[in-house]
Structures are given as structure tokens and as C-alpha cells.
Design a protein around this motif. Structure first.
Motif, PDB file in Angstrom:
ATOM      1  N   LEU A  64       0.893  -1.274  -0.248  1.00  0.00           N
ATOM      2  CA  LEU A  64      -0.058  -0.063   0.080  1.00  0.00           C
ATOM      3  C   LEU A  64       0.830   1.073  -0.102  1.00  0.00           C
ATOM      4  O   LEU A  64       0.533   2.261  -0.772  1.00  0.00           O
ATOM      5  N   GLU A  65       1.940   1.331   0.800  1.00  0.00           N
ATOM      6  CA  GLU A  65       2.713   2.452   0.566  1.00  0.00           C
ATOM      7  C   GLU A  65       3.720   2.550  -0.475  1.00  0.00           C
ATOM      8  O   GLU A  65       3.770   3.662  -1.077  1.00  0.00           O
ATOM      9  N   THR A  66       4.018   1.479  -1.304  1.00  0.00           N
ATOM     10  CA  THR A  66       4.457   1.556  -2.561  1.00  0.00           C
ATOM     11  C   THR A  66       3.502   2.301  -3.502  1.00  0.00           C
ATOM     12  O   THR A  66       3.909   3.118  -4.285  1.00  0.00           O
ATOM     13  N   LEU A  67       2.129   1.512  -3.488  1.00  0.00           N
ATOM     14  CA  LEU A  67       1.007   2.177  -4.351  1.00  0.00           C
ATOM     15  C   LEU A  67       0.729   3.585  -4.080  1.00  0.00           C
ATOM     16  O   LEU A  67       0.757   4.509  -4.929  1.00  0.00           O
ATOM     17  N   GLU A  68       0.992   4.100  -2.915  1.00  0.00           N
ATOM     18  CA  GLU A  68       0.477   5.356  -2.472  1.00  0.00           C
ATOM     19  C   GLU A  68       1.886   6.269  -3.025  1.00  0.00           C
ATOM     20  O   GLU A  68       1.361   7.418  -3.724  1.00  0.00           O
ATOM     21  N   ARG A  69       2.975   5.837  -2.834  1.00  0.00           N
ATOM     22  CA  ARG A  69       4.016   6.986  -3.472  1.00  0.00           C
ATOM     23  C   ARG A  69       4.016   6.916  -5.019  1.00  0.00           C
ATOM     24  O   ARG A  69       4.142   7.847  -5.580  1.00  0.00           O
ATOM     25  N   PHE A  70       3.706   5.521  -5.421  1.00  0.00           N
ATOM     26  CA  PHE A  70       3.569   5.827  -7.194  1.00  0.00           C
ATOM     27  C   PHE A  70       2.360   6.968  -7.616  1.00  0.00           C
ATOM     28  O   PHE A  70       2.684   7.320  -8.624  1.00  0.00           O
ATOM     29  N   LEU A  71       1.438   7.049  -6.570  1.00  0.00           N
ATOM     30  CA  LEU A  71       0.375   7.752  -7.170  1.00  0.00           C
ATOM     31  C   LEU A  71       0.494   9.221  -6.965  1.00  0.00           C
ATOM     32  O   LEU A  71      -0.307  10.074  -7.229  1.00  0.00           O
ATOM     33  N   THR A  72       1.602   9.487  -6.384  1.00  0.00           N
ATOM     34  CA  THR A  72       1.961  10.864  -6.092  1.00  0.00           C
ATOM     35  C   THR A  72       2.371  11.570  -7.667  1.00  0.00           C
ATOM     36  O   THR A  72       1.984  12.783  -7.715  1.00  0.00           O
ATOM     37  N   THR A  73       2.630  10.546  -8.450  1.00  0.00           N
ATOM     38  CA  THR A  73       2.959  11.252  -9.585  1.00  0.00           C
ATOM     39  C   THR A  73       2.247  10.681 -10.840  1.00  0.00           C
ATOM     40  O   THR A  73       2.292  11.352 -12.174  1.00  0.00           O
ATOM     41  N   ASN A  74       1.388   9.936 -10.701  1.00  0.00           N
ATOM     42  CA  ASN A  74       0.456   9.487 -11.815  1.00  0.00           C
ATOM     43  C   ASN A  74      -1.010   9.646 -11.627  1.00  0.00           C
ATOM     44  O   ASN A  74      -1.493   9.483 -10.164  1.00  0.00           O
ATOM     45  N   LYS A  75      -1.755  10.172 -12.387  1.00  0.00           N
ATOM     46  CA  LYS A  75      -3.175  10.133 -12.312  1.00  0.00           C
ATOM     47  C   LYS A  75      -3.785   8.728 -12.261  1.00  0.00           C
ATOM     48  O   LYS A  75      -4.755   8.561 -11.016  1.00  0.00           O
ATOM     49  N   PHE A  76      -3.506   8.039 -13.024  1.00  0.00           N
ATOM     50  CA  PHE A  76      -4.029   6.450 -12.820  1.00  0.00           C
ATOM     51  C   PHE A  76      -2.856   5.545 -12.605  1.00  0.00           C
ATOM     52  O   PHE A  76      -1.825   6.259 -12.717  1.00  0.00           O
ATOM     53  N   LEU A  77      -2.967   4.371 -12.473  1.00  0.00           N
ATOM     54  CA  LEU A  77      -1.677   3.519 -12.237  1.00  0.00           C
ATOM     55  C   LEU A  77      -0.643   3.470 -13.248  1.00  0.00           C
ATOM     56  O   LEU A  77       0.529   3.304 -12.977  1.00  0.00           O
ATOM     57  N   ALA A  78      -1.128   3.499 -14.410  1.00  0.00           N
ATOM     58  CA  ALA A  78      -0.138   3.476 -15.507  1.00  0.00           C
ATOM     59  C   ALA A  78       0.106   4.750 -16.356  1.00  0.00           C
ATOM     60  O   ALA A  78       0.580   4.907 -17.470  1.00  0.00           O
ATOM     61  N   GLY A  79      -0.064   5.939 -15.662  1.00  0.00           N
ATOM     62  CA  GLY A  79      -0.224   7.181 -16.239  1.00  0.00           C
ATOM     63  C   GLY A  79      -1.399   7.858 -16.197  1.00  0.00           C
ATOM     64  O   GLY A  79      -1.914   8.042 -15.131  1.00  0.00           O
ATOM     65  N   ASP A  80      -1.621   8.616 -17.317  1.00  0.00           N
ATOM     66  CA  ASP A  80      -2.759   9.506 -17.120  1.00  0.00           C
ATOM     67  C   ASP A  80      -4.118   8.881 -17.864  1.00  0.00           C
ATOM     68  O   ASP A  80      -5.027   9.589 -18.091  1.00  0.00           O
ATOM     69  N   ASN A  81      -4.091   7.552 -18.269  1.00  0.00           N
ATOM     70  CA  ASN A  81      -5.160   6.915 -18.882  1.00  0.00           C
ATOM     71  C   ASN A  81      -5.522   5.699 -18.116  1.00  0.00           C
ATOM     72  O   ASN A  81      -4.720   5.075 -17.388  1.00  0.00           O
ATOM     73  N   LEU A  82      -6.789   5.526 -18.131  1.00  0.00           N
ATOM     74  CA  LEU A  82      -7.302   4.312 -17.149  1.00  0.00           C
ATOM     75  C   LEU A  82      -7.094   3.084 -17.902  1.00  0.00           C
ATOM     76  O   LEU A  82      -6.978   3.019 -19.335  1.00  0.00           O
ATOM     77  N   THR A  83      -6.473   2.159 -17.341  1.00  0.00           N
ATOM     78  CA  THR A  83      -5.941   0.914 -17.994  1.00  0.00           C
ATOM     79  C   THR A  83      -6.599  -0.488 -17.033  1.00  0.00           C
ATOM     80  O   THR A  83      -7.024  -0.331 -16.223  1.00  0.00           O
ATOM     81  N   ILE A  84      -6.495  -1.520 -17.765  1.00  0.00           N
ATOM     82  CA  ILE A  84      -6.806  -2.821 -16.998  1.00  0.00           C
ATOM     83  C   ILE A  84      -6.157  -2.678 -15.662  1.00  0.00           C
ATOM     84  O   ILE A  84      -6.922  -3.399 -14.574  1.00  0.00           O
ATOM     85  N   ALA A  85      -5.177  -2.118 -15.504  1.00  0.00           N
ATOM     86  CA  ALA A  85      -4.297  -2.293 -14.069  1.00  0.00           C
ATOM     87  C   ALA A  85      -5.208  -1.397 -12.973  1.00  0.00           C
ATOM     88  O   ALA A  85      -5.301  -2.068 -12.101  1.00  0.00           O
TER      89      ALA A  85
END
Length: 146
Positions: A64-85
Motif C-alpha cells: 500500500l505504501e508503494t502504491l501510495e508513493r507511485f500515485l503521487t506522480t500518476n493520475k492512474f496506475l499506468a499514467g494519465d489513462n485508465l487501464t486494465i491495471a
């Protein structure tokens, strides 16, 4: 419209994610309901509802902490677009509080909360499948036969 077959049930995060993605891209889903917990949940070792080990809790918090940090720079998980991830991770994260005993406090993860709110506002499928999950949890808690 093309149809795919999904094996699972409404409690299964992978099955819910597959159904959401299929619906998002316009596929019909033939859900073949499977219930791996039927019967198994009646055995003494399952009735005990043991607490997760400290190691498992630590792994979950790390994720969860890794995901939290990752989402500081991304709108969605893989960037600016909604994906299967996004569908897959959302279904897994919304399952963390099962069976509603408050074992995981997601409120302290502000970026995850922002992302989850964004997903719910991006597509009505997220709210729809949250309701499906809630009904399945209630059924499980009522009769344990899910």
C-alpha cells in the motif's frame, strides 16, 4: 456482441475485474459461478477466522505504501489513462476490508483515496461492481455459503 466466459463469483477480485473490463470494452459476460469456499468454510480451521501474521500485514502495508508513493506522480496506475491495471488493483483494494472488520484503514493513504474517487467518477462500473461486492459480502456474512 461477443461474449466471454468468466469463472468466479462476486466476492472474487479477479473475477470482478475481468467482468468490469469486459463490460467497459463492450463484451457480454457469461459468468460461470464457482464457490471455492462452499463447504470449506465449515471446517474448524476456517471457522477460527485467524488473524493474519505480522509478516503478511507488513507485506500488505509495504504494498500500500508503494502504491501510495507511485500515485503521487500518476493520475492512474499506468499514467494519465485508465487501464486494465486500475480495474485489477481497485478490485483487490476494495476487498481488503473483507469481512468488514476494519482490518485495513485505507483512509491514511490519501493518494490511494484520490485514485479510488477518481475511478468512481470516471466510470459508473466502479460503483456498480462495488454494489455487487457489497451484496455478496452481506450474503456471505448472513449464511456463510458464498
Amino acid at each position: 456482441m461477443p461474449t466471454i466466459t468468466v469463472y468466479g463469483n462476486d466476492l472474487s477480485p479477479p473475477a470482478r475485474a475481468a467482468r468490469m473490463v469486459a463490460e467497459a470494452v463492450g463484451l457480454d459476460v457469461d459468468l460461470k459461478r464457482t464457490y471455492p469456499l462452499r463447504g470449506e468454510c465449515k471446517k474448524p480451521e476456517y471457522i477460527k477466522k485467524k488473524e493474519p501474521s505480522d509478516e503478511l500485514r507488513d507485506n500488505l502495508v509495504d504494498g500500500l505504501e508503494t502504491l501510495e508513493r507511485f500515485l503521487t506522480t500518476n493520475k492512474f496506475l499506468a499514467g494519465d489513462n485508465l487501464t486494465i491495471a486500475d480495474y485489477c488493483c481497485y478490485c483487490t483494494i476494495t476487498f481488503l476490508d473483507f469481512p468488514k472488520k476494519g482490518r485495513v484503514d485505507l483512509s491514511k493513504y490519501k493518494n490511494i483515496q484520490r485514485w479510488m474517487d477518481l475511478l468512481q467518477n470516471t466510470s459508473p462500473l466502479f460503483k456498480k461492481y462495488d454494489q455487487i461486492r457489497e451484496k455478496a459480502i452481506q450474503k456471505y456474512l448472513e449464511d456463510g455459503k458464498y
